[in-house]
Design an enzyme around this catalytic site. Sequence first.
Site, PDB file in Angstrom:
ATOM      1  N   PHE A  74       0.922  -1.222  -0.337  1.00 25.70           N
ATOM      2  CA  PHE A  74       0.367  -0.111   0.247  1.00 25.70           C
ATOM      3  C   PHE A  74       0.914   1.671   0.170  1.00 25.70           C
ATOM      4  CE2 PHE A  74      -3.829   2.046   2.222  1.00 25.70           C
ATOM      5  CZ  PHE A  74      -4.939   1.906   0.909  1.00 25.70           C
ATOM      6  N   ALA A 140       1.974  -4.486   8.189  1.00 29.04           N
ATOM      7  CA  ALA A 140       1.749  -3.635   9.300  1.00 29.04           C
ATOM      8  C   ALA A 140       1.086  -2.607   9.817  1.00 29.04           C
ATOM      9  CB  ALA A 140       3.574  -3.394   9.846  1.00 29.04           C
ATOM     10  N   TYR A 234       5.193  -3.190  23.948  1.00 33.06           N
ATOM     11  CA  TYR A 234       5.196  -4.222  23.344  1.00 33.06           C
ATOM     12  C   TYR A 234       4.342  -5.301  23.698  1.00 33.06           C
ATOM     13  CZ  TYR A 234       5.799  -5.719  18.859  1.00 33.06           C
ATOM     14  OH  TYR A 234       5.011  -6.369  17.262  1.00 33.06           O
TER      15      TYR A 234
END
Length: 396
Positions: A74, A140, A234
Amino acid sequence: MIIQPRIKGFLCTTAHPVGCAEDVAQQIDHVRRYGPVNGGPERVLIIGASGGYGLATRITAAFGCNAATIGLFFERQAARNRTASAGWYKSAAFTNMAEAAGLYTRNINGDAFSDDTKQRIISLIKEEIGQVDMVVYSLAAPSRTLPDGTVARSSLKPIGEPFTGVTLDINSSTIRPISLEPATPQEISDTVRVMGGEDWEIWIQALLDAGVLADGCITTNYTYLGSEVTWPIYYHGTIGKAKEDLDRAALEIHKKLSRIDGSARVVVMKGLLTGASSAIPGMSLYLSLLFKAMKSRGIHEGCIEQTTRLFTNQLFNGNVPEFDEAGRIRMDDWELSETVQSYVKDNWSKINESNLSDMTDFAGYREAFLQLHGFGFTGVDYQADVAQTVDMALVE
Ligand code: NAD
């Protein structure tokens, strides 16, 4: 146009086409120096193929295994006064270099989450290469448009209690405190919907139903566990919940693929500076310490070193992969080694602006940040006037 880095926080809003091509050329050189991978895949679909680990996997597959690759990403083409995104320039450079080497290369620029993109890729595989032997899911994404049209957004937040830490400012080399409130239940579930395993399952089911997965097809998805010092933001945070969901999805997919003798694996990669990780609060300090510890021990790796080692020492070359107790392949073994982690942990709370350059590799972190966007390569003339528009053939 003379293109300079324009940095705002953890973002760089410009990218350099010649520097991005240099980055791709250096990654290809690394794979060629490593030598061919035996028994590697011949036809590979990479979902998230234009940056970080996805691009590196594509380069390893193409130049290490001579694989035909279909890359989905993208990215943004240049406009009048704006450069293209780094991933656009890197994919265009990869395409030129792969085609010059006689490798089949197709690109689709579209939303991986949409049914339409999935169907376009299935048609392309059927029409041109029949089937694929490997599907790499390396997305991601900040958000996902769900089938009902609503949008789920991914957040990078702690769960249960607030997070306080510091971030390193690329422009001023200063240290800034940061604090984040815990995620709401909605933010947690939205992050799992964006970055968890659901879309990977939908992809593999669609490819399987269409008969485009070859016998023995392998699919991989990348995860990160990291060090105790980053767990609050995280692994024990919203993104960690999404990553936990990958382990669930891998088991489901693995079962489904048994009918074609296929397999699904989560691979734990090391922490590195990529478009995605530069946005994670507190990660800049951790990575600067990690780079220092790993470089001084001669074991530093970038994305291409990781994916090449994954292919040659684990997935192919006649190896039987080694799995941890959760069935994952571990490429973070050097990052998590006792000696590296003790350096990070011992110094984690001691860093200030006066010892930053001695005790961490902030200079290396900064260089990696610039190179991510095609800046900071010796041998590239950044004063030269370059065309910001770079064409790339896309499958419509
Ligand atoms: P990245 O930002 O470099 O690349 C992300 C890719 O996803 C790009 O190709 C981008 O174009 C594509 N993408 C984003 N949204 C999309 C969409 N809607 N449709 C199609 N393509 C889209 O990220 P990365 O760091 O290489 O991350 C890839 C995977 O590796 C992630 O799962 C990440 O969690 C994992 N990982 C990263 C690290 C790290 O330190 N960077 C460590 C371990 C695991």
